[in-house]
Design a protein around this motif. Sequence first.
Motif, PDB file in Angstrom:
ATOM      1  N   ALA A 101       0.833  -1.204   0.000  1.00  0.00           N
ATOM      2  CA  ALA A 101       0.000   0.000   0.000  1.00  0.00           C
ATOM      3  C   ALA A 101       0.867   1.253   0.000  1.00  0.00           C
ATOM      4  N   GLN A 102       1.879   1.279   0.838  1.00  0.00           N
ATOM      5  CA  GLN A 102       2.772   2.437   0.915  1.00  0.00           C
ATOM      6  C   GLN A 102       3.488   2.684  -0.413  1.00  0.00           C
ATOM      7  N   ALA A 103       3.727   1.614  -1.155  1.00  0.00           N
ATOM      8  CA  ALA A 103       4.457   1.754  -2.421  1.00  0.00           C
ATOM      9  C   ALA A 103       3.682   2.569  -3.452  1.00  0.00           C
ATOM     10  N   LEU A 104       2.383   2.736  -3.248  1.00  0.00           N
ATOM     11  CA  LEU A 104       1.579   3.511  -4.186  1.00  0.00           C
ATOM     12  C   LEU A 104       1.837   5.009  -4.070  1.00  0.00           C
ATOM     13  N   ARG A 105       2.410   5.443  -2.957  1.00  0.00           N
ATOM     14  CA  ARG A 105       2.526   6.882  -2.712  1.00  0.00           C
ATOM     15  C   ARG A 105       3.454   7.579  -3.706  1.00  0.00           C
ATOM     16  N   ALA A 106       4.628   7.004  -3.960  1.00  0.00           N
ATOM     17  CA  ALA A 106       5.621   7.691  -4.789  1.00  0.00           C
ATOM     18  C   ALA A 106       5.110   7.986  -6.196  1.00  0.00           C
ATOM     19  N   PRO A 107       4.583   6.995  -6.942  1.00  0.00           N
ATOM     20  CA  PRO A 107       4.104   7.322  -8.290  1.00  0.00           C
ATOM     21  C   PRO A 107       2.918   8.280  -8.284  1.00  0.00           C
ATOM     22  N   LEU A 108       2.051   8.151  -7.279  1.00  0.00           N
ATOM     23  CA  LEU A 108       0.905   9.049  -7.214  1.00  0.00           C
ATOM     24  C   LEU A 108       1.346  10.482  -6.925  1.00  0.00           C
ATOM     25  N   ARG A 109       2.310  10.654  -6.019  1.00  0.00           N
ATOM     26  CA  ARG A 109       2.810  11.986  -5.717  1.00  0.00           C
ATOM     27  C   ARG A 109       3.486  12.620  -6.931  1.00  0.00           C
ATOM     28  N   ALA A 110       4.217  11.821  -7.681  1.00  0.00           N
ATOM     29  CA  ALA A 110       4.867  12.350  -8.879  1.00  0.00           C
ATOM     30  C   ALA A 110       3.824  12.825  -9.891  1.00  0.00           C
ATOM     31  N   PHE A 111       2.765  12.046 -10.057  1.00  0.00           N
ATOM     32  CA  PHE A 111       1.684  12.442 -10.961  1.00  0.00           C
ATOM     33  C   PHE A 111       1.022  13.737 -10.490  1.00  0.00           C
ATOM     34  N   LEU A 112       0.749  13.836  -9.190  1.00  0.00           N
ATOM     35  CA  LEU A 112       0.064  15.012  -8.660  1.00  0.00           C
ATOM     36  C   LEU A 112       0.948  16.258  -8.730  1.00  0.00           C
ATOM     37  N   ASP A 113       2.249  16.084  -8.568  1.00  0.00           N
ATOM     38  CA  ASP A 113       3.154  17.220  -8.703  1.00  0.00           C
ATOM     39  C   ASP A 113       2.962  17.900 -10.056  1.00  0.00           C
ATOM     40  N   GLU A 114       2.799  17.086 -11.078  1.00  0.00           N
ATOM     41  CA  GLU A 114       2.627  17.629 -12.425  1.00  0.00           C
ATOM     42  C   GLU A 114       1.201  18.093 -12.670  1.00  0.00           C
TER      43      GLU A 114
ATOM     44  N   LEU B 215      -7.012  -1.148   1.992  1.00  0.00           N
ATOM     45  CA  LEU B 215      -5.910  -0.348   2.531  1.00  0.00           C
ATOM     46  C   LEU B 215      -5.136   0.343   1.412  1.00  0.00           C
ATOM     47  N   GLU B 216      -5.008  -0.309   0.259  1.00  0.00           N
ATOM     48  CA  GLU B 216      -4.392   0.344  -0.888  1.00  0.00           C
ATOM     49  C   GLU B 216      -5.253   1.520  -1.356  1.00  0.00           C
ATOM     50  N   ARG B 217      -6.571   1.291  -1.385  1.00  0.00           N
ATOM     51  CA  ARG B 217      -7.459   2.391  -1.766  1.00  0.00           C
ATOM     52  C   ARG B 217      -7.353   3.543  -0.769  1.00  0.00           C
ATOM     53  N   PHE B 218      -7.196   3.230   0.507  1.00  0.00           N
ATOM     54  CA  PHE B 218      -7.064   4.264   1.533  1.00  0.00           C
ATOM     55  C   PHE B 218      -5.860   5.163   1.223  1.00  0.00           C
ATOM     56  N   VAL B 219      -4.751   4.555   0.838  1.00  0.00           N
ATOM     57  CA  VAL B 219      -3.544   5.331   0.526  1.00  0.00           C
ATOM     58  C   VAL B 219      -3.805   6.271  -0.649  1.00  0.00           C
ATOM     59  N   VAL B 220      -4.425   5.756  -1.699  1.00  0.00           N
ATOM     60  CA  VAL B 220      -4.707   6.590  -2.866  1.00  0.00           C
ATOM     61  C   VAL B 220      -5.643   7.735  -2.484  1.00  0.00           C
ATOM     62  N   ALA B 221      -6.707   7.422  -1.746  1.00  0.00           N
ATOM     63  CA  ALA B 221      -7.649   8.461  -1.330  1.00  0.00           C
ATOM     64  C   ALA B 221      -6.959   9.509  -0.467  1.00  0.00           C
ATOM     65  N   GLU B 222      -6.116   9.056   0.438  1.00  0.00           N
ATOM     66  CA  GLU B 222      -5.414   9.970   1.331  1.00  0.00           C
ATOM     67  C   GLU B 222      -4.497  10.903   0.562  1.00  0.00           C
ATOM     68  N   GLU B 223      -3.749  10.379  -0.391  1.00  0.00           N
ATOM     69  CA  GLU B 223      -2.839  11.213  -1.171  1.00  0.00           C
ATOM     70  C   GLU B 223      -3.604  12.238  -2.005  1.00  0.00           C
TER      71      GLU B 223
ATOM     72  N   ALA C   2      -5.110  14.864   0.481  1.00  0.00           N
ATOM     73  CA  ALA C   2      -4.086  15.673   1.129  1.00  0.00           C
ATOM     74  C   ALA C   2      -3.535  16.744   0.193  1.00  0.00           C
ATOM     75  N   ARG C   3      -3.529  16.451  -1.100  1.00  0.00           N
ATOM     76  CA  ARG C   3      -3.030  17.429  -2.069  1.00  0.00           C
ATOM     77  C   ARG C   3      -4.131  18.327  -2.608  1.00  0.00           C
ATOM     78  N   GLY C   4      -5.383  17.992  -2.307  1.00  0.00           N
ATOM     79  CA  GLY C   4      -6.484  18.794  -2.821  1.00  0.00           C
ATOM     80  C   GLY C   4      -6.764  18.537  -4.286  1.00  0.00           C
ATOM     81  N   ALA C   5      -6.624  17.299  -4.717  1.00  0.00           N
ATOM     82  CA  ALA C   5      -6.908  16.948  -6.107  1.00  0.00           C
ATOM     83  C   ALA C   5      -8.419  17.026  -6.367  1.00  0.00           C
ATOM     84  N   PRO C   6      -8.844  17.424  -7.576  1.00  0.00           N
ATOM     85  CA  PRO C   6     -10.272  17.546  -7.889  1.00  0.00           C
ATOM     86  C   PRO C   6     -10.888  16.184  -8.216  1.00  0.00           C
TER      87      PRO C   6
END
Length: 382
Positions: A14-27, A74-82, A85-89
Motif C-alpha cells: 500500500a505504501q508503495a503507491l505513494r511515490a508514483p501518485l505523488r509524482a503524478f500530482l506534482d505535475e 488499505l491500498e485504496r485508503f492510501v490513494v484516497a489519502e494522497e 491531502a493534495r487537494g486533487a479535484p
Amino acid sequence: MTSTLALTRLPPEAQALRAPLRAFLDEALAGMPADRRARSWLGFDAAFSRELGRRGWIGLALPREYGGGGRGQLERFVVAEELLARGAPVSAHWIAERQSAPMILRCGSEAQKRWHVPRICRGESFFAIGMSEPQAGSDLASVRTRATRTADGWRLNGHKIWTTNGAECDHMIALVRTSGEPGDRHRGLSQLLIDLRTPGITVRPIEDLTGDRHFSEVFFDDVQLPHEALLGAEGEGWQQVNAELAYERSGPERIYSSIVLLDTWLAQLRARGDAGEAATALAGRLVAELATLRSLSLAVTTKLAAGENPMNDAVLVKDLGTGFEQNLPIAIAELLDASAAPVSDELARTLAYVTQFAPTFSLRGGTREILRGMIARGLGLR
C-alpha cells in the motif's frame, strides 16, 4: 456499542503507491492555488478522473473481473489519502467509486455489475446519491419519493435535494418507497438505479455561500424506469442504504476536508521562521488530533477490508472528524485575528472558502444530531 478498533499498520504494497501518485500530482496540480485545491472532493474535473482511471487508480479495491484493480481497501485508503491531502479535484468519480460500485457489487444483478462497474473504474460514469428530501431532513426513513410498479417496470415520482453533482452525474442510486406509507418507516423502502437522462427528470443546481453549485435538487415526474432499475431486493432498501453509509462515513474525506487550509497555514509559519508560542501550540494540537483521527479512520477501513459492517464505528469517526474539520478554520482565524503577522492572499482566500463551506460538513453523511443519536443507541443509552 463495544469498540474493537485496533491500530493498523499499512502494508508495504500500500505504501508503495505513494511515490508514483505523488509524482503524478506534482505535475497535474502544478500552479493550482490553495483555494481551488481546498475544494478537493467537491472539485469536479471529469478529465482528471478519466486520467486516474486510465492509470488504474480508480476502483483499486474492486474485483479485476469487473474492471477493478483487485487490490485491498488499505491500498485504496492510501490513494484516497494522497489525493485528498493534495487537494486533487476528485469529485467526479468519488461517490461512484466509494459507495456506488461497492453497493452494485454487493446487491446488484450480474448485468448491473457488468455494465456499471467497469465504466466507474475507467472514470467514465459518475454517480449521485439520492437520499435527502426536502420534508425529511436527516430522517432518512421518512422519504416520500415513490416508485409504483407498472407492467413495464416502475413509475417514479418525488423530489431529492442536496444531491452532490446532480447536474453533472450520469446515474443516481436513490432510496425510494415502493410500498406502504412514510409512517411505516423502514418497511417498504427500496433502492433504484436511475439513469439521470431519463425523460421526466429535472435537475436544478443550488448555489451555496461560496458561489459554487455542487448541490442540486432533482425532481421525478412520472419517470418510467425498467424492471431492471431495482437494485437488490424490493423492501430491503433500508438495510442496503445503511451498509452503503458505512462507506460514506468512514473514509479519509471525513477528516481531510480542511487539510489544504492547514497545510497552507503551516507553510506560512515555516516561511516566517519564528511561528511564536501560540501558533506552535495550535499547530501541535491540530496535527496531533489529525493523527488520531487518521488512525481511527484507518482502523474502520481495516474492518471494511475484513468484510465487516462497522456502522457504529464509522458513525463515531464521522462525528469526531466533522468536529475537527469545522473547528480548524475557526482556530486558525482566531489566531490570525489576535496576531499582527501578515497573511498571504492565498491563505486569506483559502481560509475564507473553508470558513464559508465548513457548516455543511456536519450535514453531509448525516447531521451531528442524528449521528449522536445512533451512537447513544449503540451504547444502550436510548
